[in-house]
Design a protein around this motif. Structure first.
Motif, PDB file in Angstrom:
ATOM      1  N   GLN A  58       1.226  -1.448  -0.405  1.00 43.81           N
ATOM      2  CA  GLN A  58      -0.298  -0.293  -0.263  1.00 43.81           C
ATOM      3  C   GLN A  58       0.849   1.527  -0.119  1.00 43.81           C
ATOM      4  O   GLN A  58       0.263   1.910  -0.854  1.00 43.81           O
ATOM      5  CB  GLN A  58      -0.878   0.394   1.450  1.00 43.81           C
ATOM      6  CG  GLN A  58      -1.878  -1.039   1.340  1.00 43.81           C
ATOM      7  CD  GLN A  58      -3.048  -0.731   2.537  1.00 43.81           C
ATOM      8  OE1 GLN A  58      -2.635  -0.553   3.787  1.00 43.81           O
ATOM      9  NE2 GLN A  58      -4.266  -1.957   2.554  1.00 43.81           N
TER      10      GLN A  58
ATOM     11  N   LEU B 158       0.775   3.677  -2.893  1.00 42.75           N
ATOM     12  CA  LEU B 158       1.047   5.646  -3.165  1.00 42.75           C
ATOM     13  C   LEU B 158       1.778   6.691  -3.689  1.00 42.75           C
ATOM     14  O   LEU B 158       1.640   7.416  -3.880  1.00 42.75           O
ATOM     15  CB  LEU B 158       0.149   5.601  -1.615  1.00 42.75           C
ATOM     16  CG  LEU B 158      -0.927   5.324  -1.091  1.00 42.75           C
ATOM     17  CD1 LEU B 158      -0.478   5.817   0.757  1.00 42.75           C
ATOM     18  CD2 LEU B 158      -2.356   6.139  -0.940  1.00 42.75           C
TER      19      LEU B 158
ATOM     20  N   ARG C 269      -1.083   5.930  -7.063  1.00 43.40           N
ATOM     21  CA  ARG C 269      -1.736   4.779  -7.131  1.00 43.40           C
ATOM     22  C   ARG C 269      -3.024   5.225  -6.057  1.00 43.40           C
ATOM     23  O   ARG C 269      -2.058   4.497  -4.904  1.00 43.40           O
ATOM     24  CB  ARG C 269      -1.715   3.649  -8.149  1.00 43.40           C
ATOM     25  CG  ARG C 269      -0.934   4.276  -9.140  1.00 43.40           C
ATOM     26  CD  ARG C 269      -1.160   2.773 -10.054  1.00 43.40           C
ATOM     27  NE  ARG C 269       0.234   1.505  -9.904  1.00 43.40           N
ATOM     28  CZ  ARG C 269       1.121   1.470 -10.151  1.00 43.40           C
ATOM     29  NH1 ARG C 269       1.865   2.118 -10.798  1.00 43.40           N
ATOM     30  NH2 ARG C 269       2.304   0.721  -9.323  1.00 43.40           N
ATOM     31  N   THR C 270      -4.476   4.643  -6.012  1.00 46.83           N
ATOM     32  CA  THR C 270      -5.195   3.961  -5.208  1.00 46.83           C
ATOM     33  C   THR C 270      -5.716   3.135  -4.907  1.00 46.83           C
ATOM     34  O   THR C 270      -6.368   2.262  -4.117  1.00 46.83           O
ATOM     35  CB  THR C 270      -6.155   4.908  -4.998  1.00 46.83           C
ATOM     36  OG1 THR C 270      -6.637   5.924  -5.816  1.00 46.83           O
ATOM     37  CG2 THR C 270      -5.584   6.681  -4.495  1.00 46.83           C
ATOM     38  N   THR C 271      -5.372   2.411  -6.495  1.00 38.93           N
ATOM     39  CA  THR C 271      -6.449   1.422  -6.519  1.00 38.93           C
ATOM     40  C   THR C 271      -5.245   0.233  -7.311  1.00 38.93           C
ATOM     41  O   THR C 271      -3.833   0.633  -7.742  1.00 38.93           O
ATOM     42  CB  THR C 271      -7.666   0.633  -7.414  1.00 38.93           C
ATOM     43  OG1 THR C 271      -7.402   1.584  -8.480  1.00 38.93           O
ATOM     44  CG2 THR C 271      -8.229   2.229  -6.288  1.00 38.93           C
TER      45      THR C 271
END
Length: 226
Positions: A17, A21, A25-27
């Motif tokens: 994660q 970040l 990117r968030t996904t």
């Protein structure tokens, strides 16, 4: 143990994660990104077919292989003299059309050597032989490496078990680098096994001192036909 595994998975997820970040990117991505194209001069240190045998000979010598360039007419005399100098009596060879065309098996028998082809022997018997005399699939100029492919007529142990390995190379064997080698293997297939040989067997298991020939050939002799 179950709790420990859960903790490790949680830590790995946290790291992923943070990387995501940092990349903005968030996904997760829907598909893997396409790697950027790299200019050939960056990926290749050898750019031409010119002088490949000479470059290979230098790199192979650096790898502690003995290299000699010979004419096809002088090959048998040079090969027999080398084998006599090393007191070799029992020789193992692949069933190779290339070696047959050079009259290598017949010439060695005529010179008094006990010569056996791979299809006529077992792996256990090979341990009693003094030398394996083989052709090669490729010779990589950039690294000075031999490439040997296994087949029912050419056991990989021929170049890995006897204390001496003699390889006979022809001009068409040479490729510039590993990029060319792997492209060739992709086109033509790898067979059941492919060995890349970059010198005599070496180990530093004992007192961290480098010793050659403990687990395989201690001497690799190359005859390059020129």
């Amino acid at each position: 143990m179950h709790q420990q595994n859960q903790t490790q998975m949680s830590d790995a997820t946290t790291v992923i994660q943070k990387v995501r970040l940092a990349l903005g990117r968030t996904t997760p991505l829907d598909k893997a990104p396409i790697p950027p194209a790299i200019d050939e001069p960056i990926t290749r240190l050898v750019h031409s077919d010119i002088g490949l045998p000479e470059l290979f000979a230098k790199r192979a010598s650096d790898n502690h292989m003995q290299v000699e360039t010979v004419s096809p007419e002088d090959l048998m005399a040079k090969l027999i003299a080398f084998l006599h100098s090393r007191n070799c009596k029992r020789l193992a060879l692949p069933a190779s059309p290339f070696l047959e065309n050079l009259s290598v098996p017949a010439g060695l028998r005529s010179a008094g050597f006990e010569t056996t082809l791979w299809p006529d022997m077992t792996l256990d018997q090979l341990y009693d032989y003094d030398c394996g005399v083989t052709d090669v699939y490729c010779a990589v100029a950039e690294t000075g490496s031999l490439v040997v492919q296994t087949s029912p007529k050419h056991g990989r142990s021929l170049s890995l078990v006897p204390p001496i390995h003699v390889a006979i190379l022809e001009p068409k064997n040479f490729v510039a680098d590993l990029v060319d080698l792997f492209e060739k293997l992709t086109r033509e297939g790898t067979g059941s096994a492919t060995s890349i040989i970059s010198g005599p067997s070496k180990t530093a298991d004992i007192e961290m001192s480098m010793v050659e020939g403990v687990h395989g050939p201690g001497l690799v002799k190359l005859f390059i036909l020129g």
